[in-house]
Design a protein around this motif. Sequence first.
Motif, PDB file in Angstrom:
ATOM      1  N   ALA A 159      -2.187 -11.723   2.576  1.00 28.15           N
ATOM      2  CA  ALA A 159      -1.835 -10.896   1.427  1.00 28.15           C
ATOM      3  C   ALA A 159      -1.175  -9.616   1.913  1.00 28.15           C
ATOM      4  O   ALA A 159      -1.579  -9.052   2.930  1.00 28.15           O
ATOM      5  CB  ALA A 159      -3.078 -10.567   0.615  1.00 28.15           C
ATOM      6  N   CYS A 160      -0.171  -9.158   1.167  1.00 30.31           N
ATOM      7  CA  CYS A 160       0.489  -7.914   1.561  1.00 30.31           C
ATOM      8  C   CYS A 160      -0.263  -6.724   0.989  1.00 30.31           C
ATOM      9  O   CYS A 160      -1.054  -6.849   0.053  1.00 30.31           O
ATOM     10  CB  CYS A 160       1.957  -7.913   1.138  1.00 30.31           C
ATOM     11  SG  CYS A 160       2.277  -7.616  -0.594  1.00 30.31           S
ATOM     12  N   ASP A 161       0.010  -5.554   1.558  1.00 27.39           N
ATOM     13  CA  ASP A 161      -0.654  -4.319   1.156  1.00 27.39           C
ATOM     14  C   ASP A 161       0.018  -3.652  -0.036  1.00 27.39           C
ATOM     15  O   ASP A 161      -0.415  -2.591  -0.464  1.00 27.39           O
ATOM     16  CB  ASP A 161      -0.681  -3.339   2.336  1.00 27.39           C
ATOM     17  CG  ASP A 161      -1.451  -3.900   3.524  1.00 27.39           C
ATOM     18  OD1 ASP A 161      -2.317  -4.754   3.318  1.00 27.39           O
ATOM     19  OD2 ASP A 161      -1.169  -3.477   4.658  1.00 27.39           O
ATOM     20  N   ALA A 162       1.072  -4.241  -0.568  1.00 26.56           N
ATOM     21  CA  ALA A 162       1.807  -3.643  -1.686  1.00 26.56           C
ATOM     22  C   ALA A 162       1.017  -3.772  -2.990  1.00 26.56           C
ATOM     23  O   ALA A 162       0.160  -4.650  -3.118  1.00 26.56           O
ATOM     24  CB  ALA A 162       3.159  -4.326  -1.835  1.00 26.56           C
ATOM     25  N   PRO A 163       1.285  -2.928  -3.969  1.00 22.49           N
ATOM     26  CA  PRO A 163       0.579  -3.004  -5.259  1.00 22.49           C
ATOM     27  C   PRO A 163       0.749  -4.347  -5.969  1.00 22.49           C
ATOM     28  O   PRO A 163      -0.105  -4.748  -6.755  1.00 22.49           O
ATOM     29  CB  PRO A 163       1.217  -1.883  -6.085  1.00 22.49           C
ATOM     30  CG  PRO A 163       1.835  -0.962  -5.099  1.00 22.49           C
ATOM     31  CD  PRO A 163       2.198  -1.794  -3.902  1.00 22.49           C
ATOM     32  N   GLU A 164       1.829  -5.065  -5.677  1.00 22.93           N
ATOM     33  CA  GLU A 164       2.064  -6.365  -6.326  1.00 22.93           C
ATOM     34  C   GLU A 164       1.144  -7.464  -5.804  1.00 22.93           C
ATOM     35  O   GLU A 164       1.006  -8.503  -6.418  1.00 22.93           O
ATOM     36  CB  GLU A 164       3.522  -6.812  -6.122  1.00 22.93           C
ATOM     37  CG  GLU A 164       4.524  -5.884  -6.761  1.00 22.93           C
ATOM     38  CD  GLU A 164       4.920  -4.739  -5.838  1.00 22.93           C
ATOM     39  OE1 GLU A 164       4.614  -4.774  -4.624  1.00 22.93           O
ATOM     40  OE2 GLU A 164       5.539  -3.796  -6.340  1.00 22.93           O
ATOM     41  N   HIS A 165       0.545  -7.260  -4.631  1.00 26.31           N
ATOM     42  CA  HIS A 165      -0.360  -8.232  -4.014  1.00 26.31           C
ATOM     43  C   HIS A 165       0.276  -9.615  -3.872  1.00 26.31           C
ATOM     44  O   HIS A 165      -0.182 -10.592  -4.439  1.00 26.31           O
ATOM     45  CB  HIS A 165      -1.672  -8.349  -4.793  1.00 26.31           C
ATOM     46  CG  HIS A 165      -2.429  -7.084  -4.880  1.00 26.31           C
ATOM     47  ND1 HIS A 165      -3.043  -6.500  -3.796  1.00 26.31           N
ATOM     48  CD2 HIS A 165      -2.646  -6.264  -5.931  1.00 26.31           C
ATOM     49  CE1 HIS A 165      -3.623  -5.383  -4.177  1.00 26.31           C
ATOM     50  NE2 HIS A 165      -3.399  -5.206  -5.461  1.00 26.31           N
ATOM     51  N   HIS A 166       1.336  -9.696  -3.099  1.00 31.19           N
ATOM     52  CA  HIS A 166       1.934 -10.994  -2.802  1.00 31.19           C
ATOM     53  C   HIS A 166       1.019 -11.712  -1.816  1.00 31.19           C
ATOM     54  O   HIS A 166       0.613 -11.130  -0.813  1.00 31.19           O
ATOM     55  CB  HIS A 166       3.320 -10.825  -2.169  1.00 31.19           C
ATOM     56  CG  HIS A 166       4.267 -10.049  -3.013  1.00 31.19           C
ATOM     57  ND1 HIS A 166       4.912  -8.929  -2.550  1.00 31.19           N
ATOM     58  CD2 HIS A 166       4.675 -10.221  -4.294  1.00 31.19           C
ATOM     59  CE1 HIS A 166       5.693  -8.457  -3.500  1.00 31.19           C
ATOM     60  NE2 HIS A 166       5.561  -9.216  -4.570  1.00 31.19           N
ATOM     61  N   THR A 167       0.699 -12.956  -2.076  1.00 29.52           N
ATOM     62  CA  THR A 167      -0.120 -13.739  -1.151  1.00 29.52           C
ATOM     63  C   THR A 167       0.615 -15.013  -0.760  1.00 29.52           C
ATOM     64  O   THR A 167       1.384 -15.569  -1.546  1.00 29.52           O
ATOM     65  CB  THR A 167      -1.501 -14.095  -1.751  1.00 29.52           C
ATOM     66  OG1 THR A 167      -1.310 -14.857  -2.941  1.00 29.52           O
ATOM     67  CG2 THR A 167      -2.310 -12.852  -2.066  1.00 29.52           C
TER      68      THR A 167
END
Length: 64
Positions: free
Chosen positions: A34-42
């Motif tokens: 999962a990325c740390d961005a607010p969108e939470h791309h996994t």
Amino acid sequence: MSGIDSWAREILRCPACGAALSDAAGPSGSPTLACDAPEHHTYPVREGIPVLLLDEMVTGPVGE
């Protein structure tokens, strides 16, 4: 959790936004990144290999 070496994890980035990736778990408990961005791309991790394809990306809160 994902079985990815730490040196590789340091250079992996989310292909959608460029944020750092960390270990997470999918809804079924399967390993994901999962990325740390607010969108939470996994992204799924299959047999220890991260699948960093936009077609495989899930957006939303981690673990849901």
